[in-house]
Design a protein around this motif. Structure first.
Motif, PDB file in Angstrom:
ATOM      1  N   ALA A   1      47.812  40.004  38.651  1.00  0.00           N
ATOM      2  CA  ALA A   1      46.768  40.826  39.259  1.00  0.00           C
ATOM      3  C   ALA A   1      46.660  40.593  40.760  1.00  0.00           C
ATOM      4  CB  ALA A   1      45.421  40.536  38.597  1.00  0.00           C
ATOM      5  N   ILE A   2      46.153  41.636  41.426  1.00  0.00           N
ATOM      6  CA  ILE A   2      45.779  41.554  42.839  1.00  0.00           C
ATOM      7  C   ILE A   2      44.387  42.158  42.956  1.00  0.00           C
ATOM      8  CG2 ILE A   2      46.300  42.232  45.213  1.00  0.00           C
ATOM      9  CD1 ILE A   2      49.167  42.640  44.437  1.00  0.00           C
ATOM     10  N   GLY A   3      43.466  41.432  43.582  1.00  0.00           N
ATOM     11  CA  GLY A   3      42.134  41.989  43.800  1.00  0.00           C
ATOM     12  C   GLY A   3      41.040  41.136  43.192  1.00  0.00           C
ATOM     13  N   ASN A   4      39.972  41.802  42.770  1.00  0.00           N
ATOM     14  CA  ASN A   4      38.751  41.150  42.322  1.00  0.00           C
ATOM     15  C   ASN A   4      38.777  40.883  40.820  1.00  0.00           C
ATOM     16  OD1 ASN A   4      36.172  40.258  41.853  1.00  0.00           O
ATOM     17  ND2 ASN A   4      35.156  42.139  42.497  1.00  0.00           N
ATOM     18  N   LEU A   5      39.067  39.643  40.433  1.00  0.00           N
ATOM     19  CA  LEU A   5      39.159  39.300  39.012  1.00  0.00           C
ATOM     20  C   LEU A   5      37.819  39.418  38.289  1.00  0.00           C
ATOM     21  CD1 LEU A   5      41.514  36.175  38.784  1.00  0.00           C
ATOM     22  CD2 LEU A   5      42.021  38.537  38.164  1.00  0.00           C
ATOM     23  N   ASN A   6      36.725  39.395  39.032  1.00  0.00           N
ATOM     24  CA  ASN A   6      35.413  39.522  38.391  1.00  0.00           C
ATOM     25  C   ASN A   6      35.263  40.843  37.637  1.00  0.00           C
ATOM     26  OD1 ASN A   6      34.387  37.027  39.189  1.00  0.00           O
ATOM     27  ND2 ASN A   6      33.723  37.817  41.179  1.00  0.00           N
ATOM     28  N   LEU A   7      36.069  41.836  37.996  1.00  0.00           N
ATOM     29  CA  LEU A   7      35.981  43.127  37.317  1.00  0.00           C
ATOM     30  C   LEU A   7      36.496  43.046  35.881  1.00  0.00           C
ATOM     31  CD1 LEU A   7      37.061  45.670  40.088  1.00  0.00           C
ATOM     32  CD2 LEU A   7      34.775  44.900  39.450  1.00  0.00           C
ATOM     33  N   LEU A   8      37.168  41.936  35.530  1.00  0.00           N
ATOM     34  CA  LEU A   8      37.660  41.772  34.167  1.00  0.00           C
ATOM     35  C   LEU A   8      36.589  41.233  33.225  1.00  0.00           C
ATOM     36  CD1 LEU A   8      41.214  40.272  34.784  1.00  0.00           C
ATOM     37  CD2 LEU A   8      40.642  42.605  34.087  1.00  0.00           C
ATOM     38  N   ARG A   9      35.445  40.865  33.772  1.00  0.00           N
ATOM     39  CA  ARG A   9      34.355  40.421  32.903  1.00  0.00           C
ATOM     40  C   ARG A   9      33.787  41.625  32.163  1.00  0.00           C
ATOM     41  NH1 ARG A   9      31.194  36.267  37.044  1.00  0.00           N
ATOM     42  NH2 ARG A   9      32.888  34.741  37.207  1.00  0.00           N
TER      43      ARG A   9
END
Length: 298
Positions: free
Chosen positions: A103-111
């Protein structure tokens, strides 16, 4: 402290061993610590595979420079394995979860946010923009995370609408992060990587291949509480994602349109077969109020 099991999985993955074979190895060797010491003959017996496959597996497991490549990629990308705490909970539940995500970017979006996949034909009608404005834009403004596949057509329209409204979006690729497809979406890729999240299960140097796009669709639907089909022809690749969403126990919504447009025939067929007709965003919001809390459970 180094998570040995995580890196053993990554080593198998970088060796080019298939998901199915890795799962078979895990059944017989859960720590993935013994497989490297087996001869081809022993692999043949333990894993119940042909000698030809056993010899190929042995060679794959004894490649050089794999560890160096893993550490190099970890400096450039987020790498999540199914053993990691940050691996998205909702993906663990699907029948065939990806073992590794890049991934590239904001991992918080996977919550477990309110996530919805927005998909459809690569060749939308002139009405498609109105459908995006009427249904998808309100979802964006209400804080939904929009998941799609960054293909031309409906996918790109959904991502662009989200970025325009400064919303949250996730793109799931059918290739490695160093080989963006379609090439015309390079600018869109960089925008999503900067303001949202781009994920793929494929190694960074993986070139796009036709079979990988239907395969990645299970991740698009798997990350999402529901799948929303904006437009689809009667025989559309979009239907693959819909089938996977249903297999995963996800909600499926379809937007109706003029019966004279070939781009709406697939949606009408889905509605006849049980997909929920969406006339406006309230149809989705009402379902969320009733079922969404369950989705947000860790």
């Amino acid at each position: 402290m180094i998570n040995k099991r995580r890196y053993r999985l990554l080593f198998l993955y970088y060796c080019g061993i298939s998901r199915q074979m890795i799962k078979r190895i895990l059944q017989h060797d859960p720590t993935m610590s013994l497989i490297y010491y087996l001869t081809p003959s022993e692999m043949h017996q333990l894993l119940s595979i042909s000698m030809e496959k056993a010899v190929r597996l042995y060679k794959q497991l004894h490649q050089r420079n794999i560890v160096k490549q893993i550490f190099s990629d970890e400096k450039e990308f987020h790498i999540l394995t199914i053993f990691d705490d940050k691996y998205p909970t909702q993906l663990r539940e699907i029948p065939d979860p990806p073992l590794v995500l890049f991934a590239i970017g904001n991992l918080n979006l996977l919550r477990n946010h309110r996530t919805i996949s927005v998909i459809g034909t690569r060749h939308p009608s002139e009405e498609a923009h109105q459908k995006i404005d009427h249904i998808v834009r309100p979802l964006i403004l209400n804080g939904w995370v929009i998941v799609s596949g960054m293909a031309i057509g409906i996918d790109s329209m959904a991502h662009i609408a989200t970025l325009t409204e400064k919303g949250k979006t996730i793109a799931v690729l059918g290739s490695g992060l160093n080989h963006i497809y379609p090439k015309r979406n390079q600018t869109l890729f960089h925008s999503i990587a900067k303001h949202g999240l781009v994920v793929t299960e494929y190694l960074p140097e993986t070139q796009p291949k036709p079979y990988q796009f239907p395969e990645r669709n299970r991740i698009i639907s798997g990350l999402s509480y529901a799948t929303l089909v904006i437009e689809a022809k009667e025989k559309s690749g979009t239907l693959i994602t819909v089938d996977q969403a249903l297999d995963q126990g996800r909600e499926v919504y379809a937007v109706p349109g003029s019966p004279h447009l070939p781009e709406t025939i697939g949606c009408h067929k889905m509605i006849q077969e049980g997909a929920k007709l969406v006339k406006d965003v309230s149809d989705i919001d009402m379902d969320w109020e009733e079922f969404g809390r369950e989705w947000l459970q860790p």
